[in-house]
Design an enzyme around this catalytic site. Structure first.
Site, short mmCIF file in Angstrom:
data_model
loop_
_atom_site.label_atom_id
_atom_site.label_comp_id
_atom_site.label_asym_id
_atom_site.label_seq_id
_atom_site.Cartn_x
_atom_site.Cartn_y
_atom_site.Cartn_z
N CYS A 14 0.84 -1.20 0.00
CA CYS A 14 0.00 0.00 0.00
C CYS A 14 0.87 1.24 0.00
O CYS A 14 2.01 1.23 0.49
CB CYS A 14 -0.91 -0.01 1.23
SG CYS A 14 -2.26 1.21 1.17
N GLY A 65 -4.46 -4.43 0.61
CA GLY A 65 -3.56 -3.45 0.04
C GLY A 65 -4.22 -2.46 -0.90
O GLY A 65 -5.40 -2.21 -0.88
N SER A 121 -12.16 4.67 -0.09
CA SER A 121 -12.11 4.67 1.37
C SER A 121 -11.98 6.09 1.91
O SER A 121 -11.00 6.78 1.61
CB SER A 121 -10.93 3.82 1.86
OG SER A 121 -11.08 2.48 1.46
N ARG A 133 -5.62 7.87 8.83
CA ARG A 133 -5.28 7.47 7.46
C ARG A 133 -4.16 8.38 6.93
O ARG A 133 -4.42 9.48 6.45
CB ARG A 133 -6.51 7.52 6.55
CG ARG A 133 -7.62 6.57 6.99
CD ARG A 133 -8.77 6.52 5.99
NE ARG A 133 -8.38 5.95 4.72
CZ ARG A 133 -8.36 4.63 4.45
NH1 ARG A 133 -8.69 3.76 5.39
NH2 ARG A 133 -7.99 4.20 3.27
N CYS A 254 -22.27 -9.94 3.43
CA CYS A 254 -21.93 -11.21 4.08
C CYS A 254 -21.99 -11.10 5.60
O CYS A 254 -22.37 -12.06 6.27
CB CYS A 254 -20.56 -11.70 3.62
SG CYS A 254 -19.16 -10.70 4.17
N CYS A 260 -21.07 -17.85 7.39
CA CYS A 260 -20.03 -17.52 6.44
C CYS A 260 -20.16 -18.35 5.17
O CYS A 260 -20.77 -19.41 5.16
CB CYS A 260 -18.64 -17.78 7.06
SG CYS A 260 -18.24 -16.67 8.43
N CYS A 275 -12.10 -15.87 3.31
CA CYS A 275 -12.58 -14.55 3.73
C CYS A 275 -11.42 -13.59 3.84
O CYS A 275 -10.30 -13.99 4.19
CB CYS A 275 -13.31 -14.69 5.07
SG CYS A 275 -13.78 -13.12 5.85
N ASP A 276 -11.67 -12.32 3.57
CA ASP A 276 -10.64 -11.30 3.66
C ASP A 276 -10.07 -11.17 5.07
O ASP A 276 -8.94 -10.74 5.26
CB ASP A 276 -11.23 -9.96 3.21
CG ASP A 276 -10.16 -8.98 2.75
OD1 ASP A 276 -9.02 -9.42 2.48
OD2 ASP A 276 -10.45 -7.78 2.65
N CYS A 325 -30.16 -9.53 13.44
CA CYS A 325 -28.74 -9.39 13.76
C CYS A 325 -27.92 -10.55 13.22
O CYS A 325 -26.85 -10.36 12.65
CB CYS A 325 -28.58 -9.27 15.27
SG CYS A 325 -26.89 -9.41 15.86
#
Length: 374
Positions: A14, A65, A121, A133, A254, A260, A275-276, A325
């Site tokens: 990044c 990234g 973002s 950031r 998701c 999941c 998953c990320d 929820c």
């Protein structure tokens, strides 16, 4: 059939250095922190195998990234491969999640020409955004991001805003909502800030607590609801999904499904993860360069990952708000050691939100249902 594949062309590399980056934390907890830049052969294998499955809608979602670090030439090859291997005439959507740190006319012309949907973002107002950031030297980044958004608007590129809800964002959401409205940002997504894996939650300067998060949801929803009654509400993904659940539709987000799925997050070397939030060695499901797509779903690690997400605590399962929820995102759940089941860390925040705003959510759902009946 695999319909969406999340691709990291530059691994976790990044050009910014955000204080709370969950992927930087994940990278320190695996044998190889960075897989560098994705080879052209790898992206060709990904595109070819995904499109070989047959007809349907396919989404190639590029993230990091910072995916643009891989260079425009890489993405030009992506389009070339999509055109080459799309023998079944699948409907293809390309998306790009970027920090917006650097955008130029070449990128914009490409994104517009090939109809990329871009996520940018942004963490609130200029002061709040710059709080966590930064660039690699610790300098502010907000104005560069605003300049990128201005370019997207100039080229009429579809974009949405992704905001990480850290403590400071949560405590100032009323100001943020007004700022986003002034900016004309009509498509918004808010995701909870994650604490590092293995650490007690709520201890970092940016950390959320259940109480703070619950009040954030209430404050944001009440502003949104007021605009909804005036017919001027922006699209806020979490609230739209709650309304959809009340109408009987499965949530597309998701974290709101409760269970999941295997999302095929693909690192730069072609390795695949469910998953990320779990791109770590223990969760590796295979590699696009070597394995058929079916293997990613059939491995015991994939099945265990899905089954583990169903271990809700009795308190969750018997809660009056569970159908809405669904215990939230697995990454925010805390294990109850005596039972081996899980309860969401933000549980009390969710309960507070549904207690205060549940009736208004049901009012919106009722209105939508009646409108669709005509």
């Amino acid at each position: 059939m695999l319909q969406t594949v999340l691709i990291k062309p530059a691994s976790g590399l990044c050009n910014m250095q955000c204080d709370y980056c969950f992927y930087c934390d994940e990278a320190t907890k695996r044998d190889v922190a960075s897989y560098g830049m994705m080879e052209i052969e790898t992206i060709e294998n990904i595109v070819r195998k995904v499109l070989k499955q047959g007809k349907g809608n396919i989404c190639f979602a590029f993230q990091g990234g910072e995916p643009t670090l891989r260079g425009l030439e890489f993405f030009e090859k992506v389009i070339e491969f999509e055109q080459k291997y799309n023998i079944y005439n699948c409907e293809i959507l390309n998306t790009l999640q970027t920090n917006g740190f650097h955008t130029d006319d070449k990128w914009c012309r490409f994104l517009k020409k090939h109809e990329f949907l871009v996520g940018v973002s942004v963490d609130g107002t200029e002061a709040l955004h710059n709080l966590h950031r930064h660039d690699k030297n610790g300098a502010d980044t907000y104005q560069k991001v605003k300049n990128s958004i201005a370019m997207f608007e100039k080229y009429q590129i579809e974009y949405n805003i992704l905001t990480v809800v850290n403590r400071q964002v949560a405590e100032n959401v009323k100001e943020i909502y007004k700022e986003y409205k002034r900016n004309g940002w009509k498509y918004q997504q808010y995701i909870t800030c994650l604490d590092p894996l293995g650490e007690p939650q709520g201890q970092r300067p940016y950390s959320l607590t259940p109480e703070i998060y619950g009040q954030f949801l209430i404050d944001l929803f009440q502003l949104w609801y007021k605009d909804w009654r005036r017919g001027k509400a922006p699209y806020i993904r979490q609230f739209e999904n709650y309304v959809g659940i009340l109408l009987g539709y499965p949530p597309e987000s998701c974290e709101q499904r409760g269970i999941c799925s295997v999302q095929c997050v693909t690192e730069a070397d072609g390795s695949v993860y469910p998953c990320d939030f779990y791109v770590m060695d223990a969760y590796r499901l295979g590699n696009f360069n070597n394995d058929p797509i079916t293997d990613f779903f059939e491995r015991k690690e994939a099945k265990q990952f899905v089954e583990e997400s169903k271990k809700w605590s009795d308190q969750c399962k018997h809660c009056e708000y569970f159908s809405l929820c669904r215990s939230g995102c697995r990454r925010s759940r805390v294990e109850e050691k005596d039972t081996g089941t899980y309860r969401n860390y933000f549980c009390e925040g969710y309960r507070k939100f549904f207690q205060v705003c549940g009736k208004d959510l049901m009012e919106i759902a009722k209105y939508v249902r009646e409108e669709r009946s005509f």
